[in-house]
Design a protein around this motif. Structure first.
Motif, PDB file in Angstrom:
ATOM      1  N   SER A  45       0.809  -1.216   0.000  1.00 22.03           N
ATOM      2  CA  SER A  45       0.000   0.000   0.000  1.00 22.03           C
ATOM      3  C   SER A  45       0.846   1.271   0.000  1.00 22.03           C
ATOM      4  CB  SER A  45      -0.963   0.006   1.184  1.00 22.03           C
ATOM      5  OG  SER A  45      -0.257   0.126   2.401  1.00 22.03           O
ATOM      6  N   SER A  46       2.025   1.228   0.615  1.00 23.17           N
ATOM      7  CA  SER A  46       2.864   2.429   0.714  1.00 23.17           C
ATOM      8  C   SER A  46       4.350   2.071   0.623  1.00 23.17           C
ATOM      9  CB  SER A  46       2.603   3.144   2.039  1.00 23.17           C
ATOM     10  OG  SER A  46       1.269   3.536   2.156  1.00 23.17           O
ATOM     11  N   PRO A  47       4.799   1.597  -0.521  1.00 25.25           N
ATOM     12  CA  PRO A  47       6.189   1.144  -0.636  1.00 25.25           C
ATOM     13  C   PRO A  47       7.219   2.242  -0.362  1.00 25.25           C
ATOM     14  CG  PRO A  47       5.164   1.270  -2.792  1.00 25.25           C
ATOM     15  CD  PRO A  47       4.084   1.495  -1.779  1.00 25.25           C
ATOM     16  N   GLU A  48       6.827   3.493  -0.572  1.00 22.43           N
ATOM     17  CA  GLU A  48       7.775   4.593  -0.360  1.00 22.43           C
ATOM     18  C   GLU A  48       8.155   4.764   1.114  1.00 22.43           C
ATOM     19  OE1 GLU A  48       3.684   6.251   0.118  1.00 22.43           O
ATOM     20  OE2 GLU A  48       4.615   4.910  -1.334  1.00 22.43           O
ATOM     21  N   LEU A  49       7.388   4.177   2.014  1.00 19.22           N
ATOM     22  CA  LEU A  49       7.680   4.287   3.448  1.00 19.22           C
ATOM     23  C   LEU A  49       8.724   3.283   3.921  1.00 19.22           C
ATOM     24  CD1 LEU A  49       4.076   4.759   4.874  1.00 19.22           C
ATOM     25  CD2 LEU A  49       5.766   6.516   4.299  1.00 19.22           C
ATOM     26  N   PHE A  50       9.050   2.322   3.104  1.00 19.53           N
ATOM     27  CA  PHE A  50       9.945   1.253   3.528  1.00 19.53           C
ATOM     28  C   PHE A  50      11.390   1.572   3.167  1.00 19.53           C
ATOM     29  CE2 PHE A  50       5.953  -0.655   4.065  1.00 19.53           C
ATOM     30  CZ  PHE A  50       6.126  -1.635   5.017  1.00 19.53           C
ATOM     31  N   VAL A  51      12.169   1.799   4.199  1.00 15.95           N
ATOM     32  CA  VAL A  51      13.597   2.072   4.048  1.00 15.95           C
ATOM     33  C   VAL A  51      14.362   1.082   4.930  1.00 15.95           C
ATOM     34  CG1 VAL A  51      13.319   4.507   3.473  1.00 15.95           C
ATOM     35  CG2 VAL A  51      13.580   3.826   5.855  1.00 15.95           C
ATOM     36  N   VAL A  52      15.610   0.883   4.603  1.00 15.73           N
ATOM     37  CA  VAL A  52      16.458  -0.037   5.374  1.00 15.73           C
ATOM     38  C   VAL A  52      17.795   0.629   5.670  1.00 15.73           C
ATOM     39  CG1 VAL A  52      15.407  -2.150   4.464  1.00 15.73           C
ATOM     40  CG2 VAL A  52      17.356  -1.156   3.293  1.00 15.73           C
ATOM     41  N   TYR A  53      18.377   0.214   6.777  1.00 12.95           N
ATOM     42  CA  TYR A  53      19.734   0.606   7.121  1.00 12.95           C
ATOM     43  C   TYR A  53      20.647  -0.378   6.409  1.00 12.95           C
ATOM     44  CZ  TYR A  53      24.041   0.935   9.821  1.00 12.95           C
ATOM     45  OH  TYR A  53      25.350   1.050  10.194  1.00 12.95           O
ATOM     46  N   ASP A  54      21.463   0.113   5.527  1.00 11.14           N
ATOM     47  CA  ASP A  54      22.324  -0.745   4.713  1.00 11.14           C
ATOM     48  C   ASP A  54      23.700  -0.833   5.355  1.00 11.14           C
ATOM     49  OD1 ASP A  54      23.665  -2.141   2.765  1.00 11.14           O
ATOM     50  OD2 ASP A  54      22.906  -0.946   1.115  1.00 11.14           O
ATOM     51  N   TYR A  55      23.854  -1.798   6.248  1.00 10.79           N
ATOM     52  CA  TYR A  55      25.122  -1.935   6.980  1.00 10.79           C
ATOM     53  C   TYR A  55      26.247  -2.444   6.107  1.00 10.79           C
ATOM     54  CZ  TYR A  55      23.681  -6.827   7.267  1.00 10.79           C
ATOM     55  OH  TYR A  55      23.268  -8.088   6.964  1.00 10.79           O
ATOM     56  N   GLU A  56      25.946  -3.119   5.024  1.00 10.39           N
ATOM     57  CA  GLU A  56      27.000  -3.634   4.152  1.00 10.39           C
ATOM     58  C   GLU A  56      27.701  -2.523   3.387  1.00 10.39           C
ATOM     59  OE1 GLU A  56      25.404  -6.695   1.698  1.00 10.39           O
ATOM     60  OE2 GLU A  56      24.893  -7.964   3.390  1.00 10.39           O
ATOM     61  N   HIS A  57      27.009  -1.429   3.162  1.00  8.35           N
ATOM     62  CA  HIS A  57      27.581  -0.339   2.374  1.00  8.35           C
ATOM     63  C   HIS A  57      27.767   0.943   3.179  1.00  8.35           C
ATOM     64  CE1 HIS A  57      25.671  -2.988  -0.673  1.00  8.35           C
ATOM     65  NE2 HIS A  57      26.871  -2.877  -1.167  1.00  8.35           N
ATOM     66  N   SER A  58      27.539   0.890   4.477  1.00  5.85           N
ATOM     67  CA  SER A  58      27.580   2.104   5.270  1.00  5.85           C
ATOM     68  C   SER A  58      29.005   2.665   5.412  1.00  5.85           C
ATOM     69  CB  SER A  58      26.979   1.882   6.658  1.00  5.85           C
ATOM     70  OG  SER A  58      27.734   0.916   7.380  1.00  5.85           O
TER      71      SER A  58
END
Length: 61
Positions: A45-58
């Protein structure tokens, strides 16, 4: 200090996130163990709200 990389969730993240959500609620007595289905419904319903912390590239420069 490490840089924090937060990015939009990708389709490739879905399986890992589903496992994380299932694991988080597996020992909760009050759980119906279907929280992962709620996450999937919210994602649709709201894919734009889904974010992740990308620890592999941080730490990439």
């Amino acid at each position: 200090m490490d840089d924090i990389s937060i990015r939009q969730e990708l389709d490739a993240d879905h399986e890992r996130i589903e496992k994380l959500v299932k694991s988080a609620f597996e020992r909760v007595d009050e759980s119906d163990h279907q929280e992962n289905l709620l996450v999937a419904k919210l994602r649709r319903s709201s894919p734009e709200l889904f974010v992740v912390y990308d620890y592999e590239h941080s730490n990439d420069k």
